[in-house]
Scaffold this motif. Sequence first.
Motif, short mmCIF file in Angstrom:
data_model
loop_
_atom_site.label_atom_id
_atom_site.label_comp_id
_atom_site.label_asym_id
_atom_site.label_seq_id
_atom_site.Cartn_x
_atom_site.Cartn_y
_atom_site.Cartn_z
N VAL A 202 -2.86 11.82 -7.84
CA VAL A 202 -3.58 12.87 -7.10
C VAL A 202 -2.64 13.82 -6.40
O VAL A 202 -2.84 15.04 -6.42
CB VAL A 202 -4.55 12.24 -6.08
CG1 VAL A 202 -5.31 13.34 -5.32
CG2 VAL A 202 -5.54 11.31 -6.76
N ALA A 203 -1.59 13.30 -5.76
CA ALA A 203 -0.69 14.13 -4.94
C ALA A 203 0.75 13.89 -5.34
O ALA A 203 1.50 13.18 -4.66
CB ALA A 203 -0.90 13.83 -3.46
N PRO A 204 1.21 14.46 -6.47
CA PRO A 204 2.51 14.13 -7.05
C PRO A 204 3.73 14.59 -6.26
O PRO A 204 4.85 14.18 -6.57
CB PRO A 204 2.46 14.83 -8.42
CG PRO A 204 1.54 15.99 -8.20
CD PRO A 204 0.48 15.47 -7.27
N GLN A 205 3.54 15.43 -5.25
CA GLN A 205 4.67 15.89 -4.44
C GLN A 205 4.82 15.09 -3.15
O GLN A 205 5.72 15.37 -2.35
CB GLN A 205 4.52 17.38 -4.14
CG GLN A 205 4.67 18.26 -5.38
CD GLN A 205 4.19 19.69 -5.14
OE1 GLN A 205 3.00 19.97 -5.20
NE2 GLN A 205 5.12 20.57 -4.86
N SER A 206 3.98 14.10 -2.95
CA SER A 206 4.08 13.25 -1.77
C SER A 206 5.29 12.33 -1.88
O SER A 206 5.77 12.03 -2.97
CB SER A 206 2.83 12.39 -1.60
OG SER A 206 1.68 13.18 -1.45
N ASP A 207 5.78 11.87 -0.73
CA ASP A 207 6.85 10.88 -0.71
C ASP A 207 6.25 9.48 -0.63
O ASP A 207 5.23 9.27 0.04
CB ASP A 207 7.78 11.12 0.48
CG ASP A 207 8.57 12.40 0.34
OD1 ASP A 207 9.08 12.67 -0.77
OD2 ASP A 207 8.69 13.14 1.32
N LEU A 208 6.89 8.53 -1.27
CA LEU A 208 6.41 7.16 -1.32
C LEU A 208 7.19 6.25 -0.38
O LEU A 208 8.42 6.19 -0.45
CB LEU A 208 6.51 6.63 -2.75
CG LEU A 208 6.19 5.14 -2.96
CD1 LEU A 208 4.76 4.84 -2.58
CD2 LEU A 208 6.46 4.75 -4.42
N TRP A 209 6.47 5.58 0.50
CA TRP A 209 7.03 4.49 1.28
C TRP A 209 6.47 3.20 0.66
O TRP A 209 5.30 2.88 0.85
CB TRP A 209 6.64 4.58 2.75
CG TRP A 209 7.27 5.74 3.48
CD1 TRP A 209 8.05 6.73 2.95
CD2 TRP A 209 7.17 6.03 4.88
NE1 TRP A 209 8.44 7.61 3.92
CE2 TRP A 209 7.92 7.21 5.12
CE3 TRP A 209 6.52 5.41 5.94
CZ2 TRP A 209 8.02 7.79 6.39
CZ3 TRP A 209 6.63 5.97 7.21
CH2 TRP A 209 7.38 7.14 7.43
N ALA A 210 7.30 2.51 -0.09
CA ALA A 210 6.87 1.30 -0.78
C ALA A 210 7.18 0.09 0.08
O ALA A 210 8.34 -0.29 0.25
CB ALA A 210 7.58 1.19 -2.13
N TYR A 211 6.15 -0.52 0.66
CA TYR A 211 6.31 -1.66 1.55
C TYR A 211 5.70 -2.91 0.90
O TYR A 211 4.49 -2.98 0.69
CB TYR A 211 5.61 -1.40 2.88
CG TYR A 211 6.31 -0.41 3.80
CD1 TYR A 211 7.41 0.32 3.40
CD2 TYR A 211 5.85 -0.23 5.10
CE1 TYR A 211 8.04 1.21 4.24
CE2 TYR A 211 6.48 0.66 5.97
CZ TYR A 211 7.58 1.38 5.54
OH TYR A 211 8.21 2.26 6.38
N LYS A 212 6.55 -3.86 0.61
CA LYS A 212 6.08 -5.11 0.01
C LYS A 212 5.59 -6.04 1.13
O LYS A 212 6.38 -6.53 1.95
CB LYS A 212 7.20 -5.79 -0.78
CG LYS A 212 6.77 -7.06 -1.52
CD LYS A 212 7.94 -7.63 -2.32
CE LYS A 212 7.58 -8.95 -3.01
NZ LYS A 212 6.61 -8.76 -4.09
N VAL A 213 4.27 -6.27 1.17
CA VAL A 213 3.68 -7.13 2.19
C VAL A 213 2.97 -8.34 1.57
O VAL A 213 2.54 -9.24 2.28
CB VAL A 213 2.68 -6.36 3.07
CG1 VAL A 213 3.38 -5.24 3.81
CG2 VAL A 213 1.51 -5.82 2.25
N LEU A 214 2.85 -8.34 0.24
CA LEU A 214 2.22 -9.44 -0.49
C LEU A 214 3.23 -10.06 -1.44
O LEU A 214 4.09 -9.36 -1.99
CB LEU A 214 1.01 -8.94 -1.29
CG LEU A 214 -0.11 -8.26 -0.50
CD1 LEU A 214 -1.20 -7.77 -1.45
CD2 LEU A 214 -0.70 -9.20 0.55
N GLY A 215 3.10 -11.36 -1.65
CA GLY A 215 4.01 -12.05 -2.54
C GLY A 215 3.71 -11.78 -4.01
O GLY A 215 2.79 -11.04 -4.36
N ASP A 216 4.47 -12.42 -4.86
CA ASP A 216 4.32 -12.20 -6.29
C ASP A 216 3.03 -12.80 -6.85
O ASP A 216 2.66 -12.53 -7.98
CB ASP A 216 5.53 -12.78 -7.04
CG ASP A 216 6.83 -12.12 -6.60
OD1 ASP A 216 6.78 -10.98 -6.11
OD2 ASP A 216 7.90 -12.76 -6.74
N ASP A 217 2.36 -13.62 -6.04
CA ASP A 217 1.06 -14.16 -6.44
C ASP A 217 -0.07 -13.25 -5.98
O ASP A 217 -1.24 -13.55 -6.21
CB ASP A 217 0.87 -15.57 -5.88
CG ASP A 217 0.90 -15.61 -4.35
OD1 ASP A 217 1.21 -14.57 -3.73
OD2 ASP A 217 0.61 -16.68 -3.78
N GLY A 218 0.26 -12.16 -5.31
CA GLY A 218 -0.77 -11.21 -4.87
C GLY A 218 -1.39 -11.52 -3.53
O GLY A 218 -2.34 -10.87 -3.12
#
Length: 419
Positions: A202-218
């Motif tokens: 939807v908004a391709p010029q936005s910046d991404l803050w990727a925060y991992k808060v869940l484990g690999d099991d979801g």
Amino acid sequence: MKKSAKFITTAILTATMLIPAMGVSANGDSVEKANGNEKFRVLVDSANQKELKNAKSQYGVHWDFENEGFTTNMNEKQFEALQKNKNITVEKVPEYSIDETSAEPLAQYSTMAASQSTPWGIKAIYNNSNLTQTSGGAGINIAVLDTGVNVNHADLANNVEQCKDFTLTSSITNGTCTDRQGHGTHVAGSALANGNGGLYGVAPQSDLWAYKVLGDDGSGSSDDIATAIRHVADQASALNTKVVINMSLGSPTESSLITSAVDYAYNKGVLVIAAAGNSGPSQGSIGFPGALKNAVAVAALENVIQNGTHRVADFSSRGYSFYDGDYSIGKYDVEISAPGAAVYSAWYTGGYATLSGTSMASPHAAGLAAKVWAANPSATNVQVRADLQNRAKSYDILSGYGAGYGDDYASGFGFSRVQ
């Protein structure tokens, strides 16, 4: 739509994913349980500072929430012993999990499908069936709190501004947010895929803050999620920037830590968008944090036109019909709707996948919020939220169980679109 009532839903995650992903054998896990040695996360608090200090020293601190107490890991025997201390309050920390209708993608693709550069949901939210690419979101950050993100994905790499892991230790790990599950990468793609690999969000010029808060099991602990929410708010203030949080995760259980963290972020100017949940069409089935007053709960729409509008998916969680028509948002209310069924987006392998769930609807709304905010940079988070509501009123949803004219418990104010 104002008050709460008993919440009815279930977290959606299959046991077959949980055990292998955690790297623990079923037998070993059961032995730990039988011996009472299986550890879990708890919140410990006390008005007696000496008692609190002693507890911190004895059990160690995972996250310190200051006046709300601290979290730590302990087994059942330790938990029961601590409960007997009248100067201490201790409670188990709720687990939260990814919010999709199935644990496995409907389909996976190693390469981009030419016909899917702008998936149906992107065309729908732009209200343009001939759309070939998207734009907008410059200067706005979208914080994706999820299973992590493949920050090297062709359609996301150039947008990544932050990559952090909240699940590893008792401190934030910078520079890593590895997604081994796929959910977080898929969510990020719908919000802001930049088209470099062919896919547009939807908004391709936005910046991404990727925060991992869940484990690999979801799944993950609510204290990790609460810490990440607070960190977003503090970063927004420190960097003097606008941030939209997307949380495509949920639980039937309210976490006091997440509630206070959402309030903290909202009061600091952050806009919080969350999946409504996938326990519909029953009333009162919205999960947390979507059910919170200071979070925008997003319902899922299908790629089906009925009664002249898109249809709310049966799986999408609902609010309560007795609050229909008041155009007011309270606890357990659906606020707006967005595409969430059979959504094509980025995948953690570097390829693409199709998923369904309110998890997929939420990032469409988060991307729209970023696009709207970028066009009105002086606006507050409260004003952007009101803008989303007004846009939704312009496209009332009249199809799906519980949907009807005006503010309803299935679709909320309606489908919020670009135009």
